[in-house]
Design a protein around this motif. Structure first.
Motif, mmCIF file in Angstrom:
data_model
loop_
_atom_site.group_PDB
_atom_site.id
_atom_site.type_symbol
_atom_site.label_atom_id
_atom_site.label_comp_id
_atom_site.label_asym_id
_atom_site.label_seq_id
_atom_site.Cartn_x
_atom_site.Cartn_y
_atom_site.Cartn_z
ATOM 1 N N GLN A 96 0.822 -1.206 0.000
ATOM 2 C CA GLN A 96 0.000 0.000 0.000
ATOM 3 C C GLN A 96 0.858 1.259 0.000
ATOM 4 N N GLN A 97 1.973 1.251 0.733
ATOM 5 C CA GLN A 97 2.882 2.395 0.702
ATOM 6 C C GLN A 97 3.454 2.610 -0.687
ATOM 7 N N MET A 98 3.810 1.495 -1.350
ATOM 8 C CA MET A 98 4.362 1.597 -2.700
ATOM 9 C C MET A 98 3.334 2.165 -3.681
ATOM 10 N N GLY B 151 3.335 5.719 -5.787
ATOM 11 C CA GLY B 151 3.238 5.664 -7.244
ATOM 12 C C GLY B 151 2.112 6.486 -7.821
ATOM 13 N N GLU B 152 1.108 6.852 -7.013
ATOM 14 C CA GLU B 152 -0.019 7.641 -7.515
ATOM 15 C C GLU B 152 0.441 8.981 -8.101
ATOM 16 N N LYS B 153 1.480 9.554 -7.538
ATOM 17 C CA LYS B 153 1.984 10.846 -8.010
ATOM 18 C C LYS B 153 2.508 10.744 -9.441
ATOM 19 N N TYR B 154 3.120 9.633 -9.763
ATOM 20 C CA TYR B 154 3.758 9.470 -11.076
ATOM 21 C C TYR B 154 2.897 8.663 -12.050
ATOM 22 N N SER B 155 1.740 8.239 -11.617
ATOM 23 C CA SER B 155 0.905 7.375 -12.449
ATOM 24 C C SER B 155 0.511 8.019 -13.782
ATOM 25 N N PRO B 156 0.093 9.303 -13.830
ATOM 26 C CA PRO B 156 -0.311 9.882 -15.126
ATOM 27 C C PRO B 156 0.810 9.889 -16.160
ATOM 28 N N PRO C 214 0.266 -0.296 -18.599
ATOM 29 C CA PRO C 214 0.726 0.719 -17.632
ATOM 30 C C PRO C 214 1.036 0.140 -16.254
ATOM 31 N N ASP C 215 0.292 -0.869 -15.822
ATOM 32 C CA ASP C 215 0.584 -1.499 -14.533
ATOM 33 C C ASP C 215 1.958 -2.157 -14.557
ATOM 34 N N LEU C 216 2.323 -2.713 -15.700
ATOM 35 C CA LEU C 216 3.630 -3.339 -15.835
ATOM 36 C C LEU C 216 4.744 -2.293 -15.768
ATOM 37 N N LEU C 217 4.559 -1.150 -16.401
ATOM 38 C CA LEU C 217 5.567 -0.088 -16.354
ATOM 39 C C LEU C 217 5.662 0.508 -14.950
ATOM 40 N N LEU C 218 4.542 0.619 -14.262
ATOM 41 C CA LEU C 218 4.569 1.065 -12.859
ATOM 42 C C LEU C 218 5.324 0.067 -11.992
ATOM 43 N N GLY C 219 5.173 -1.217 -12.284
ATOM 44 C CA GLY C 219 5.915 -2.233 -11.540
ATOM 45 C C GLY C 219 7.419 -2.104 -11.749
ATOM 46 N N ILE C 220 7.853 -1.749 -12.966
ATOM 47 C CA ILE C 220 9.274 -1.541 -13.224
ATOM 48 C C ILE C 220 9.789 -0.361 -12.408
ATOM 49 N N ALA C 221 9.021 0.733 -12.370
ATOM 50 C CA ALA C 221 9.439 1.903 -11.590
ATOM 51 C C ALA C 221 9.532 1.567 -10.105
ATOM 52 N N ALA C 222 8.580 0.769 -9.614
ATOM 53 C CA ALA C 222 8.610 0.379 -8.204
ATOM 54 C C ALA C 222 9.842 -0.453 -7.882
ATOM 55 N N ALA C 223 10.189 -1.390 -8.775
ATOM 56 C CA ALA C 223 11.361 -2.231 -8.539
ATOM 57 C C ALA C 223 12.659 -1.448 -8.689
ATOM 58 N N GLU C 224 12.679 -0.424 -9.547
ATOM 59 C CA GLU C 224 13.906 0.320 -9.811
ATOM 60 C C GLU C 224 14.194 1.356 -8.731
ATOM 61 N N SER C 225 13.206 2.174 -8.381
ATOM 62 C CA SER C 225 13.473 3.308 -7.485
ATOM 63 C C SER C 225 12.524 3.405 -6.311
ATOM 64 N N SER C 226 11.526 2.514 -6.228
ATOM 65 C CA SER C 226 10.482 2.597 -5.193
ATOM 66 C C SER C 226 9.790 3.954 -5.226
ATOM 67 N N PHE C 227 9.764 4.577 -6.425
ATOM 68 C CA PHE C 227 9.168 5.898 -6.657
ATOM 69 C C PHE C 227 9.851 6.969 -5.813
ATOM 70 N N LEU C 228 11.173 6.793 -5.657
ATOM 71 C CA LEU C 228 12.013 7.791 -5.005
ATOM 72 C C LEU C 228 13.143 8.125 -5.975
ATOM 73 N N PRO C 229 12.878 8.991 -6.972
ATOM 74 C CA PRO C 229 13.888 9.289 -8.001
ATOM 75 C C PRO C 229 15.186 9.812 -7.385
ATOM 76 N N TYR D 112 14.510 -10.420 -10.346
ATOM 77 C CA TYR D 112 14.015 -9.098 -10.753
ATOM 78 C C TYR D 112 12.664 -9.178 -11.454
ATOM 79 N N PRO D 113 12.470 -10.042 -12.462
ATOM 80 C CA PRO D 113 11.153 -10.102 -13.111
ATOM 81 C C PRO D 113 10.028 -10.462 -12.138
ATOM 82 N N ILE D 114 10.303 -11.315 -11.159
ATOM 83 C CA ILE D 114 9.266 -11.693 -10.200
ATOM 84 C C ILE D 114 8.872 -10.493 -9.343
ATOM 85 N N ARG D 115 9.854 -9.708 -8.912
ATOM 86 C CA ARG D 115 9.548 -8.519 -8.107
ATOM 87 C C ARG D 115 8.743 -7.495 -8.904
ATOM 88 N N VAL D 116 9.145 -7.286 -10.163
ATOM 89 C CA VAL D 116 8.408 -6.339 -11.014
ATOM 90 C C VAL D 116 6.954 -6.765 -11.158
#
Length: 385
Positions: A200-202, A206-211, A224-239, A341-345
């Motif tokens: 839920q925190q993740m 991610g809501e801020k960057y979703s658009p 789009p859910d798949l691309l959001l999953g990549i961002a979560a695995a890469e930076s946890s939405f903390l650029p 990595y693919p499993i986490r994404v």
């Protein structure tokens, strides 16, 4: 002389009279109105033409009406039959699982034969009933087929149908389906290990960057859910800028020149920076699309290639070196690379899909949540049905 002249005038009068009579008779025949017997065929011809014209107008309407009813009837019967086949074969595959001939293979083959005979018998009854009611109730059979299709639709919405469908897909898909199911349950297990609170925190970050992520995904035809999953695995939405060279929301390092050109097409005339979140997302979408095409659409290999990048010759070089062809067989050779990595994404992508469709993140282990989550499916890996 007088006598001769009198005889000449009498002959002339006699010669002239027949000519006058024939002329008068011709005139009288021309001026004489035609009899009614000659006019009678014309109205009949006109009536027949009008009736033929009416028939030509009505025939297409009647034909279209019958064709529409036949299409409705055929569609309803097809939906019902396909649903019944999936359920019966799915449950049969579950019940007769095994390789023993007498206890598994033979009973399953006999069951398929019985199913074919029973379907043929029902079709024969339907055909006879249809012929007997054709003249009296044209709408009855199409309506009845629609009722059967609606009943089949309600059955499809049942969770038990999802179980039967999984067994049916396993039956038809063979080794490929077994591999997919195994990987899917690895994703479900990763989702469970993360816990509802952390997910839920993740999702909230991610809501801020979703658009902007959805915009990049749409431009490169990615879920789009798949691309959001990549961002979560890469930076946890903390650029941020990482020590390994990763930068921004998607931790972009080096990308092929062709990928950079594809991303820049959507920013014509703008000053670009890799730390710009929108441009960073477009670079990530273009890069993932590039590696996904390189791996011939294999989602797990595409994600793994995205994560490895051009290092060590890239994933293609590693696969050629060890002679592997899929994600399952390459895992033992990725000792120093993030093979999970693919499993986490996909576990993060699953969370975003659940949030979008359910409005919440259900705990996988509680109640019937596991079946419901499996029914929703993992973005890119499993399909809705």
């Amino acid at each position: 002389m007088r006598l001769f002249s009198r005889l000449a005038t009498e002959q002339n009068s006699i010669a002239i009279k027949p000519e006058n009579m024939t002329a008068r008779s011709i005139k009288s025949k021309r001026n004489k109105p035609k009899s009614n017997t000659r006019r009678q065929p014309k109205p009949k011809a006109r009536r027949s033409a009008k009736s033929a014209k009416k028939k030509n107008v009505r025939f297409p309407d009647s034909f279209k009406h019958k064709l529409m009813l036949a299409a409705i009837e055929l569609t309803g019967l097809s939906i019902t039959l396909v649903s019944a086949i999936i359920v019966l074969l799915g449950y049969s595959a579950e019940h007769f699982t095994g390789t023993q001939f007498l206890t598994s293979l033979l009973p399953f083959a006999v069951g398929v034969l019985v199913l074919i005979l029973f379907a043929s018998f029902l079709f024969l009854i339907w055909w006879k009933l249809r012929r007997s009611l054709q003249g009296r109730a044209v709408m009855l059979m199409p309506v009845f087929s629609v009722i059967l299709a609606v009943g089949s639709g309600k059955m499809i919405m049942n969770d038990q149908f999802a179980i039967a469908f999984d067994h049916f897909r396993m039956l038809v898909g063979g080794k490929q389906e077994v591999r997919r199911v195994t990987l899917a349950h690895q994703v479900y297990a990763a989702y469970r290990r993360q816990g509802v609170g952390a997910m839920q925190q993740m999702v909230a970050r991610g809501e801020k960057y979703s658009p902007l992520v959805q915009d990049a995904a749409r431009r490169f035809h990615i879920d789009p859910d798949l691309l959001l999953g990549i961002a979560a695995a890469e930076s946890s939405f903390l650029p941020r800028n990482s020590s390994d060279g990763g930068r921004g929301l998607f931790q972009i390092t080096r990308v092929p020149k062709i990928v950079e050109n594809e991303a820049q097409k959507h920013f014509s005339g703008q000053k670009l920076s890799i730390i710009d979140d929108r441009y960073n997302a477009h670079l990530a979408a273009a890069t993932f699309k590039y590696y996904l095409d390189e791996m011939q659409g294999d989602l797990l290999l595409g994600l793994l290639a995205y994560n490895i990048g051009p290092a060590n010759g890239g994933l293609r070089f590693i696969m050629q070196k060890y002679g592997v062809t899929d994600f399952t067989t390459i895992q033992p050779y990725l000792q120093h690379l993030p093979r999970d990595y693919p499993i986490r994404v996909l576990s993060y992508a699953l969370a975003f899909r659940l949030w979008r469709q359910e409005g919440s993140l259900p705990a996988y282990q509680e109640g019937s949540n596991a079946v419901r989550i499996q029914r929703i499916g993992i973005p890119g890996l499993t399909s809705d049905f």
